[in-house]
Design an enzyme around this catalytic site. Structure first.
Site, PDB file in Angstrom:
ATOM      1  N   ASN A 151      44.073  34.054  44.296  1.00  0.00           N
ATOM      2  CA  ASN A 151      44.079  33.545  45.676  1.00  0.00           C
ATOM      3  C   ASN A 151      43.422  32.174  45.845  1.00  0.00           C
ATOM      4  O   ASN A 151      43.725  31.472  46.799  1.00  0.00           O
ATOM      5  CB  ASN A 151      43.511  34.582  46.651  1.00  0.00           C
ATOM      6  N   SER A 228      39.029  41.822  42.442  1.00  0.00           N
ATOM      7  CA  SER A 228      38.883  43.026  43.260  1.00  0.00           C
ATOM      8  C   SER A 228      37.687  43.868  42.817  1.00  0.00           C
ATOM      9  O   SER A 228      37.214  43.757  41.685  1.00  0.00           O
ATOM     10  CB  SER A 228      40.159  43.862  43.137  1.00  0.00           C
ATOM     11  N   ASN A 229      37.258  44.736  43.723  1.00  0.00           N
ATOM     12  CA  ASN A 229      36.129  45.619  43.400  1.00  0.00           C
ATOM     13  C   ASN A 229      36.465  46.600  42.295  1.00  0.00           C
ATOM     14  O   ASN A 229      35.614  46.936  41.477  1.00  0.00           O
ATOM     15  CB  ASN A 229      35.702  46.389  44.643  1.00  0.00           C
ATOM     16  N   GLY A 232      36.251  44.600  39.116  1.00  0.00           N
ATOM     17  CA  GLY A 232      34.865  44.136  38.938  1.00  0.00           C
ATOM     18  C   GLY A 232      33.925  45.253  38.546  1.00  0.00           C
ATOM     19  O   GLY A 232      33.091  45.085  37.648  1.00  0.00           O
ATOM     20  N   GLU A 249      32.030  38.367  41.820  1.00  0.00           N
ATOM     21  CA  GLU A 249      32.324  38.051  43.222  1.00  0.00           C
ATOM     22  C   GLU A 249      33.571  38.832  43.590  1.00  0.00           C
ATOM     23  O   GLU A 249      34.628  38.606  43.014  1.00  0.00           O
ATOM     24  CB  GLU A 249      32.562  36.546  43.413  1.00  0.00           C
ATOM     25  N   CYS A 283      38.987  35.975  50.272  1.00  0.00           N
ATOM     26  CA  CYS A 283      37.898  36.964  50.220  1.00  0.00           C
ATOM     27  C   CYS A 283      37.040  36.873  51.469  1.00  0.00           C
ATOM     28  O   CYS A 283      36.419  37.840  51.885  1.00  0.00           O
ATOM     29  CB  CYS A 283      37.070  36.755  48.966  1.00  0.00           C
TER      30      CYS A 283
HETATM   31  P1  NAD Z   1      42.145  41.507  40.394  1.00  0.00           P
HETATM   32  O1  NAD Z   1      40.857  42.231  40.244  1.00  0.00           O
HETATM   33  O2  NAD Z   1      43.388  42.288  40.348  1.00  0.00           O
HETATM   34  O3  NAD Z   1      42.284  40.390  39.260  1.00  0.00           O
HETATM   35  C1  NAD Z   1      41.316  39.404  39.068  1.00  0.00           C
HETATM   36  C2  NAD Z   1      41.360  38.948  37.615  1.00  0.00           C
HETATM   37  O4  NAD Z   1      40.894  40.016  36.784  1.00  0.00           O
HETATM   38  C3  NAD Z   1      42.763  38.594  37.130  1.00  0.00           C
HETATM   39  O5  NAD Z   1      42.693  37.471  36.281  1.00  0.00           O
HETATM   40  C4  NAD Z   1      43.164  39.843  36.359  1.00  0.00           C
HETATM   41  O6  NAD Z   1      44.141  39.605  35.381  1.00  0.00           O
HETATM   42  C5  NAD Z   1      41.838  40.236  35.728  1.00  0.00           C
HETATM   43  N1  NAD Z   1      41.753  41.649  35.292  1.00  0.00           N
HETATM   44  C6  NAD Z   1      42.457  42.703  35.761  1.00  0.00           C
HETATM   45  N2  NAD Z   1      42.107  43.826  35.092  1.00  0.00           N
HETATM   46  C7  NAD Z   1      41.165  43.475  34.182  1.00  0.00           C
HETATM   47  C8  NAD Z   1      40.408  44.187  33.191  1.00  0.00           C
HETATM   48  N3  NAD Z   1      40.561  45.495  33.016  1.00  0.00           N
HETATM   49  N4  NAD Z   1      39.526  43.515  32.454  1.00  0.00           N
HETATM   50  C9  NAD Z   1      39.334  42.190  32.634  1.00  0.00           C
HETATM   51  N5  NAD Z   1      40.028  41.447  33.534  1.00  0.00           N
HETATM   52  C10 NAD Z   1      40.923  42.081  34.311  1.00  0.00           C
HETATM   53  O7  NAD Z   1      42.032  40.657  41.751  1.00  0.00           O
HETATM   54  P2  NAD Z   1      43.145  39.767  42.445  1.00  0.00           P
HETATM   55  O8  NAD Z   1      44.123  40.680  43.106  1.00  0.00           O
HETATM   56  O9  NAD Z   1      43.656  38.751  41.485  1.00  0.00           O
HETATM   57  O10 NAD Z   1      42.293  38.993  43.550  1.00  0.00           O
HETATM   58  C11 NAD Z   1      42.089  39.472  44.845  1.00  0.00           C
HETATM   59  C12 NAD Z   1      40.678  40.013  44.985  1.00  0.00           C
HETATM   60  O11 NAD Z   1      39.741  38.989  44.662  1.00  0.00           O
HETATM   61  C13 NAD Z   1      40.335  40.425  46.397  1.00  0.00           C
HETATM   62  O12 NAD Z   1      39.644  41.644  46.373  1.00  0.00           O
HETATM   63  C14 NAD Z   1      39.424  39.307  46.891  1.00  0.00           C
HETATM   64  O13 NAD Z   1      38.540  39.681  47.924  1.00  0.00           O
HETATM   65  C15 NAD Z   1      38.715  38.948  45.636  1.00  0.00           C
HETATM   66  N6  NAD Z   1      38.133  37.601  45.735  1.00  0.00           N
HETATM   67  C16 NAD Z   1      36.775  37.482  45.863  1.00  0.00           C
HETATM   68  C17 NAD Z   1      36.183  36.226  45.994  1.00  0.00           C
HETATM   69  C18 NAD Z   1      34.684  36.096  46.116  1.00  0.00           C
HETATM   70  O14 NAD Z   1      34.173  35.034  45.774  1.00  0.00           O
HETATM   71  N7  NAD Z   1      33.963  37.098  46.580  1.00  0.00           N
HETATM   72  C19 NAD Z   1      36.983  35.093  45.986  1.00  0.00           C
HETATM   73  C20 NAD Z   1      38.366  35.244  45.867  1.00  0.00           C
HETATM   74  C21 NAD Z   1      38.924  36.509  45.720  1.00  0.00           C
END
Ligand code: NAD
Length: 494
Positions: A151, A228-229, A232, A249, A283
């Protein structure tokens, strides 16, 4: 215009092949923009070995010289701002104006972190013994693993990689598969700026493969993750078991509070911008409006009037203010919450459906949506929807408003519209989020302040601001005894 057809990984300053190709889709048109290779774990091993080798030398380059590369990166990003913004809109869908803003955030971060090359301050202090000197300095951690979401594909990467680089670390970066072009473009900029080979390495691939291999690689000493949570918390568990430093984050359920004395026109503008900008896929997006019951009806009416004026469509068209949703899975999730909201008894005032007629059929679009009479404990008021959906929650007092804001698992951003100075100061004290806005919406962070959240949003670290350096450095305490004899701390102090 972006016209590359296939991207490659970037390892040790070379563009390398590896893995089956997959398509990257423009969310505004559902058409393929580019193909990326999906690496396996062996590519991560290669990138980490390179980064480890490069780090030994990079750490010895004086920080002001490391910073010179970042100044050049910033200059190049500025020069290519329009090109980057266009490519960002192409892969992510956000409207051009916002894409330019995101690129600007990266430029700001480059110059800000380059300035750290001449600071990276530690502390000097007094030793408790005679003829003894004491200080603490920041030391690089080593090889840093960066995992980023779709995003904010360039801004978040700069929040993480720039402080890492200036502090003397090297980087292995896995961008989201939905938005690889920003990674490709940034890697080209690093190369052009003269960053030594191996200092930044980009590996494209799936989270469960490339991301997982990074999390488990013993030579990656810190993982900096935004996403995502669900992902994370999984990563946190894996890092915890390995005693690996991890910065997270994650999600938000951010609220705008509108008090009965607020400037309602300003509040409406703030809500529209923070709720429907990037189609609610930030986010920090406003997904709850906590409104004093005395102004609820008027706020609803004004919101409905202004929501009708929102122009939705392909972000490449400057006339559009709201772009598409990232993909079908994103739309499905939003649709699920429409059902949930209605079943929970919330009243749907506007939107609530996918846009599929005419030009909308070409992309993934969802109508800006407003639920009202939402109760704090409803799922639509508690869970991250990640779409253009706002839940209006009426309250009877300032205290109730603060309680409603804080009564969620997340703690990223919050905002209050009021002209009462006492309420302003109480709110900035009592709102339990990492970011608080007064008389502005929930978005709009500036890069020289710490960015991040409390509670379920993170694990206590911050991206951006000088605080970001804490993720990418270890504190080292240094004692220099120049007395010429053995002096024992706590014992020879008389
Ligand atoms: P996501 O968790 O699906 O993916 C994030 C990243 O993690 C991607 O690069 C993905 O390929 C990787 N990933 C997925 N599974 C993994 C694993 N098992 N091991 C290691 N890496 C893995 O999130 P998304 O859908 O890409 O992003 C949206 C989310 O991000 C929303 O929840 C949003 O709130 C959050 N976000 C938070 C902030 C913040 O600073 N707090 C900023 C932007 C987005």
């Amino acid at each position: 215009m972006f016209d590359t057809k296939q991207l490659s990984h970037y390892i040790d300053g070379e563009w390398v092949e590896g893995g089956e190709f997959t398509s990257v889709i423009n969310p505004a048109t559902k058409k393929e923009i580019v193909q990326i290779p999906l690496a396996d774990a062996s590519k991560v091993d290669e990138a980490v070995a390179t980064a480890k080798r490069a780090q030994k030398e990079w750490a010895l380059v004086p920080a002001p010289q490391r910073a010179e590369v970042l100044f050049e990166v910033g200059r190049l990003m500025k020069e290519k701002k329009e090109h980057l913004a266009n490519a960002l809109t192409l892969e992510n869908g956000k409207v051009l104006e916002e894409a330019r803003g995101e690129v600007q955030e990266g430029i700001d971060m480059a110059f800000y972190m380059a300035g750290e090359g001449r600071r990276l301050f530690g502390h000097t202090t007094n030793a408790e013994l005679k003829d003894k000197f004491a200080m603490s300095v920041r030391a690089p951690v080593g090889v840093v693993g960066i995992i980023t979401p779709w995003n904010f594909p360039i801004a978040i990467a700069t929040w993480k990689s720039f402080p890492a680089i200036v502090a003397g670390n090297t980087v292995v970066w896995k961008p989201a598969t939905e938005t690889p072009i920003m990674a490709f473009e940034l890697a080209k900029i690093f190369e052009q700026a003269g960053l030594p080979k191996g200092v930044v390495n980009v590996v494209f691939g799936k989270g469960g493969t490339v991301g997982d291999a990074m999390v488990h690689h013993p030579d990656i000493r810190v993982i900096s993750f935004t996403g995502s949570n669900e992902t994370g918390s999984h990563i946190a568990g894996e890092c915890g078991r390995q005693l690996k430093k991890v910065s997270l984050e994650m999600g938000g359920k951010n609220a705008v509070i509108v008090m009965d004395d607020a400037d309602l026109s300003l509040a409406v503008e703030g809500i529209l911008w923070s709720a429907f900008g990037t189609s609610g896929q930030r986010c920090t997006a406003c997904s709850r409006v906590i409104v004093h019951e005395k102004v609820k009806d008027e706020l609803e009416q004004r919101l409905l009037t202004e929501m009708k004026k929102l122009t939705i469509g392909n972000g490449m068209d400057e006339a559009n203010k709201v772009g598409p949703i990232i993909n079908q899975a994103g739309l499905d999730k939003i649709n699920d919450y429409m059902k949930i909201g209605k079943e929970e008894g919330a009243i749907l005032l506007a939107g609530g459906f996918e846009l599929t007629e005419g030009d909308f059929a070409q992309g993934y679009y969802f109508a800006p949506t407003l639920f009202t009479d939402v109760k704090i404990d409803m799922r639509i008021a508690q869970e991250e929807i990640f779409g253009p959906v706002v839940s209006l929650i009426p309250v009877g007092s300032f205290e109730e408003a603060i309680e409603a804001n804080n009564d969620v698992a997340y703690g990223l951003s919050s905002s209050i519209f009021t002209n009462d100075v006492n309420q302003v100061f109480k709110a900035q004290r009592d709102l339990d989020t990492g970011i608080v806005y007064v008389n502005a919406g929930t978005t709009g962070a500036e890069i020289h302040l710490p960015f991040g959240g409390t509670k379920g949003t993170g694990n206590g670290h911050r991206d951006s601001g000088v605080q970001a350096l804490d993720v990418f450095t270890e504190w080292k305490a240094v004692y220099v005894d120049y007395s010429g004899k053995l002096q024992r701390a706590q014992i020879d102090t008389e």
